[in-house]
Motif scaffolding. Structure first.
Motif, PDB file in Angstrom:
ATOM      1  N   ALA A 116       0.824  -1.210   0.000  1.00  0.00           N
ATOM      2  CA  ALA A 116       0.000   0.000   0.000  1.00  0.00           C
ATOM      3  C   ALA A 116       0.859   1.260   0.000  1.00  0.00           C
ATOM      4  O   ALA A 116       0.534   2.246  -0.663  1.00  0.00           O
ATOM      5  CB  ALA A 116      -0.938  -0.004   1.206  1.00  0.00           C
ATOM      6  N   ARG A 117       1.970   1.235   0.746  1.00  0.00           N
ATOM      7  CA  ARG A 117       2.837   2.420   0.809  1.00  0.00           C
ATOM      8  C   ARG A 117       3.585   2.638  -0.501  1.00  0.00           C
ATOM      9  O   ARG A 117       3.930   3.776  -0.839  1.00  0.00           O
ATOM     10  CB  ARG A 117       3.821   2.289   1.976  1.00  0.00           C
ATOM     11  N   ASP A 118       3.837   1.581  -1.246  1.00  0.00           N
ATOM     12  CA  ASP A 118       4.532   1.714  -2.527  1.00  0.00           C
ATOM     13  C   ASP A 118       3.597   2.125  -3.657  1.00  0.00           C
ATOM     14  O   ASP A 118       4.055   2.530  -4.727  1.00  0.00           O
ATOM     15  CB  ASP A 118       5.232   0.397  -2.891  1.00  0.00           C
ATOM     16  N   GLY A 119       2.289   2.004  -3.440  1.00  0.00           N
ATOM     17  CA  GLY A 119       1.315   2.385  -4.468  1.00  0.00           C
ATOM     18  C   GLY A 119       0.457   1.205  -4.893  1.00  0.00           C
ATOM     19  O   GLY A 119       0.989   0.147  -5.246  1.00  0.00           O
ATOM     20  N   VAL A 120      -0.867   1.392  -4.878  1.00  0.00           N
ATOM     21  CA  VAL A 120      -1.779   0.281  -5.155  1.00  0.00           C
ATOM     22  C   VAL A 120      -2.281   0.256  -6.594  1.00  0.00           C
ATOM     23  O   VAL A 120      -2.910  -0.717  -7.007  1.00  0.00           O
ATOM     24  CB  VAL A 120      -2.995   0.323  -4.196  1.00  0.00           C
ATOM     25  N   SER A 121      -2.015   1.294  -7.365  1.00  0.00           N
ATOM     26  CA  SER A 121      -2.547   1.351  -8.732  1.00  0.00           C
ATOM     27  C   SER A 121      -2.155   0.142  -9.589  1.00  0.00           C
ATOM     28  O   SER A 121      -3.006  -0.412 -10.301  1.00  0.00           O
ATOM     29  CB  SER A 121      -2.104   2.641  -9.426  1.00  0.00           C
ATOM     30  N   PRO A 122      -0.889  -0.313  -9.554  1.00  0.00           N
ATOM     31  CA  PRO A 122      -0.521  -1.449 -10.406  1.00  0.00           C
ATOM     32  C   PRO A 122      -1.313  -2.716 -10.114  1.00  0.00           C
ATOM     33  O   PRO A 122      -1.670  -3.446 -11.051  1.00  0.00           O
ATOM     34  CB  PRO A 122       0.978  -1.648 -10.096  1.00  0.00           C
ATOM     35  N   VAL A 123      -1.610  -2.996  -8.832  1.00  0.00           N
ATOM     36  CA  VAL A 123      -2.331  -4.232  -8.519  1.00  0.00           C
ATOM     37  C   VAL A 123      -3.830  -4.082  -8.732  1.00  0.00           C
ATOM     38  O   VAL A 123      -4.515  -5.030  -9.125  1.00  0.00           O
ATOM     39  CB  VAL A 123      -2.038  -4.710  -7.078  1.00  0.00           C
ATOM     40  N   LEU A 124      -4.363  -2.883  -8.493  1.00  0.00           N
ATOM     41  CA  LEU A 124      -5.791  -2.678  -8.695  1.00  0.00           C
ATOM     42  C   LEU A 124      -6.139  -2.643 -10.178  1.00  0.00           C
ATOM     43  O   LEU A 124      -7.300  -2.861 -10.551  1.00  0.00           O
ATOM     44  CB  LEU A 124      -6.246  -1.389  -8.017  1.00  0.00           C
ATOM     45  N   ASP A 125      -5.155  -2.379 -11.025  1.00  0.00           N
ATOM     46  CA  ASP A 125      -5.382  -2.392 -12.464  1.00  0.00           C
ATOM     47  C   ASP A 125      -5.890  -3.754 -12.923  1.00  0.00           C
ATOM     48  O   ASP A 125      -6.759  -3.851 -13.797  1.00  0.00           O
ATOM     49  CB  ASP A 125      -4.084  -2.034 -13.192  1.00  0.00           C
ATOM     50  N   PHE A 126      -5.367  -4.826 -12.317  1.00  0.00           N
ATOM     51  CA  PHE A 126      -5.805  -6.181 -12.661  1.00  0.00           C
ATOM     52  C   PHE A 126      -7.292  -6.356 -12.368  1.00  0.00           C
ATOM     53  O   PHE A 126      -8.053  -6.865 -13.192  1.00  0.00           O
ATOM     54  CB  PHE A 126      -4.983  -7.219 -11.894  1.00  0.00           C
ATOM     55  N   PHE A 127      -7.732  -5.913 -11.181  1.00  0.00           N
ATOM     56  CA  PHE A 127      -9.127  -6.119 -10.773  1.00  0.00           C
ATOM     57  C   PHE A 127     -10.089  -5.234 -11.566  1.00  0.00           C
ATOM     58  O   PHE A 127     -11.271  -5.567 -11.690  1.00  0.00           O
ATOM     59  CB  PHE A 127      -9.275  -5.847  -9.274  1.00  0.00           C
ATOM     60  N   SER A 128      -9.603  -4.125 -12.081  1.00  0.00           N
ATOM     61  CA  SER A 128     -10.470  -3.265 -12.884  1.00  0.00           C
ATOM     62  C   SER A 128     -10.640  -3.802 -14.307  1.00  0.00           C
ATOM     63  O   SER A 128     -11.563  -3.402 -15.017  1.00  0.00           O
ATOM     64  CB  SER A 128      -9.896  -1.843 -12.937  1.00  0.00           C
ATOM     65  N   ARG A 129      -9.744  -4.715 -14.743  1.00  0.00           N
ATOM     66  CA  ARG A 129      -9.800  -5.234 -16.108  1.00  0.00           C
ATOM     67  C   ARG A 129     -10.330  -6.662 -16.170  1.00  0.00           C
ATOM     68  O   ARG A 129     -11.006  -7.032 -17.139  1.00  0.00           O
ATOM     69  CB  ARG A 129      -8.393  -5.220 -16.736  1.00  0.00           C
ATOM     70  N   TYR A 130     -10.025  -7.472 -15.143  1.00  0.00           N
ATOM     71  CA  TYR A 130     -10.377  -8.894 -15.201  1.00  0.00           C
ATOM     72  C   TYR A 130     -11.884  -9.048 -15.070  1.00  0.00           C
ATOM     73  O   TYR A 130     -12.495  -8.575 -14.109  1.00  0.00           O
ATOM     74  CB  TYR A 130      -9.645  -9.643 -14.084  1.00  0.00           C
ATOM     75  N   ARG A 131     -12.518  -9.699 -16.018  1.00  0.00           N
ATOM     76  CA  ARG A 131     -13.977  -9.709 -16.096  1.00  0.00           C
ATOM     77  C   ARG A 131     -14.643 -10.470 -14.955  1.00  0.00           C
ATOM     78  O   ARG A 131     -15.815 -10.234 -14.657  1.00  0.00           O
ATOM     79  CB  ARG A 131     -14.431 -10.282 -17.434  1.00  0.00           C
ATOM     80  N   GLU A 132     -13.936 -11.405 -14.302  1.00  0.00           N
ATOM     81  CA  GLU A 132     -14.537 -12.140 -13.193  1.00  0.00           C
ATOM     82  C   GLU A 132     -14.428 -11.400 -11.866  1.00  0.00           C
ATOM     83  O   GLU A 132     -15.082 -11.766 -10.899  1.00  0.00           O
ATOM     84  CB  GLU A 132     -13.881 -13.522 -13.060  1.00  0.00           C
ATOM     85  N   ALA A 133     -13.594 -10.365 -11.818  1.00  0.00           N
ATOM     86  CA  ALA A 133     -13.403  -9.637 -10.554  1.00  0.00           C
ATOM     87  C   ALA A 133     -14.672  -8.869 -10.210  1.00  0.00           C
ATOM     88  O   ALA A 133     -15.342  -8.304 -11.075  1.00  0.00           O
ATOM     89  CB  ALA A 133     -12.227  -8.674 -10.682  1.00  0.00           C
ATOM     90  N   ARG A 134     -14.991  -8.831  -8.897  1.00  0.00           N
ATOM     91  CA  ARG A 134     -16.189  -8.128  -8.430  1.00  0.00           C
ATOM     92  C   ARG A 134     -15.798  -6.725  -7.966  1.00  0.00           C
ATOM     93  O   ARG A 134     -15.076  -6.574  -6.985  1.00  0.00           O
ATOM     94  CB  ARG A 134     -16.837  -8.883  -7.270  1.00  0.00           C
TER      95      ARG A 134
END
Length: 412
Positions: free
Chosen positions: A119-137
């Motif tokens: 979280a301190r290094d930045g969450v954008s790179p990991v949240l990018d996966f959940f915003s694109r992956y169609r099965e993610a809620r």
């Protein structure tokens, strides 16, 4: 004509027969109920998944328990936890899939927990996966923890079969900060507001005894529950600090998201001594930015309706003046709570998690674009905020009298 009819029939039958060509049987799925993400040495991502064991979820009363995963007697775990490292979330996901006999299925994942280092290094790179992956809620709850997120998923549940369900139910109660992934992403992308989310920690469900405090011993993992202990505060996509539970509830007042609250005020000796506790029935907050002579002021108005449920003071709640006095004390307490969290966010974090900037944009769009938008991180810490709380006591319970005091003892 007959030939055309046969062709049409073949086309219709083809559509019917191929309707389920891509289906996957439930027996071939590993249903993910929770996701944890940590950053490890070398900058890699550790992906930890809590996966349901379907044959255990349907059992009731086996082994004398709820199948929660502590494994006492004949009781077996209703979930398993698996993890893998990777360069990205998708890379770790692929490596993890190689070790499992069933296809990982994310559509039932209820929570996402992220560790402090990531979280301190930045969450954008990991949240990018959940915003694109169609099965993610996108309506999964997002939470953060001070240690490693994988440790949270390994704590056995006490009240439900699955620990992620316990966390989800606590988030649904709105006692603390409750943020969906989609709302967190929206805060990341919106000007004039910074992200905030729940802080989750393992804590004992029992009050610590004096002997335990003196020995410095902490309860074993099996005696702990995962609780919402405060809030994680961000500037852009990076974690910059934590709020405790009281500060987080102050933030909820300002974000107009407070659903449940108990306010206890101390009555001074000259007014009857003791304490009065009230439960929030309805609360509402409104921002009103005022730009005058090139100076910006934010007016915050809080309105609340409360029920009084405890009165250990000598105040006679039959008297209108006594009710007015209690209302004033409740207003002072709310204003004090809000001022505490304002001081911390403005002076220490310098992060507008309340959306003051968004309110300025809506009221003064031209001034926002011209003067405030590009330097709001400098304007917010210096912003003058005026707080005004208005409390109305709706009911005083089933009685106005104290069960221990006589009429002559009340303050008139």
């Amino acid at each position: 004509m007959r030939k055309k009819g046969i062709v049409l029939l073949i086309i219709v039958m083809t559509q019917i027969l191929t309707g389920c060509w891509s289906r996957v049987e439930v027996n071939d799925l590993s249903i993910v109920t929770a996701t944890a993400l940590d950053k490890i040495e070398g900058g890699k991502i550790r992906l930890t998944l809590q996966i349901a064991v379907p044959r255990m979820l349907g059992q009731v009363g086996s082994g004398g328990g709820g199948g929660g995963g502590r494994g006492s007697g004949g009781e077996k775990k209703s979930t398993v936890t698996v993890s893998e490292n990777g360069e990205t979330v998708l890379d770790a996901f692929r490596r993890l899939q190689e070790k499992l006999p069933r296809k990982l299925f994310f559509s039932h994942s209820r929570i996402i927990i992220i560790g402090e280092q990531l979280a301190r290094d930045g969450v954008s790179p990991v949240l990018d996966f959940f915003s694109r992956y169609r099965e993610a809620r996108l309506h999964s709850y997002i939470l953060f923890t001070k240690g490693e997120a994988s440790d949270i998923l390994n704590i056995p549940p006490k009240w439900e079969k699955i620990s992620s369900e316990e966390i989800r139910e606590e988030e649904k109660s709105h006692i603390g900060v409750s943020i969906y992934l989609v709302d967190f992403l929206d805060m990341l992308l919106t000007d004039g507001v910074e992200p905030i989310a729940a802080l989750v920690e393992p804590k004992s469900t029992e009050v610590k005894k004096k002997s335990d405090s003196e020995s410095g011993q902490s309860p074993p993992e099996s005696e702990k529950s995962v609780v919402i202990a405060g809030a994680a505060v961000f500037r852009k996509d990076k974690l910059i600090g934590w709020m405790n539970g009281k500060e987080a509830r102050g933030a909820l007042w300002l974000r107009n998201e407070l659903k449940q609250a108990v306010i206890t005020v101390t009555i001074p000796e000259e007014m009857g001594n003791g304490k009065v506790s009230a439960k929030l029935l309805k609360g509402e907050s409104k921002f009103k930015p005022i730009l005058k002579n090139n100076k910006l002021i934010m007016k915050v108005e809080i309105r609340a309706q409360d029920d009084l449920y405890e009165n250990s003071s000598k105040l006679d709640l039959n008297k209108p003046d006594a009710i007015k006095y209690v209302q004033k004390k409740l207003e002072e307490d709310i204003e004090k709570r809000i001022q505490i969290v304002l001081d911390k966010t403005q002076k220490q974090f310098k992060s507008d998690v309340f959306g003051f900037g968004t309110a300025v944009y809506r009221t003064y769009p031209k001034a926002w674009k011209k003067k405030f938008k590009d330097r709001w991180d400098q304007e917010f810490p210096e912003l003058e905020v005026k707080i005004a709380a208005h409390v109305r006591v709706v009911r005083t319970g089933l009685t106005n009298k104290s069960i221990t005091l006589e009429d002559k003892e009340f303050i008139k």
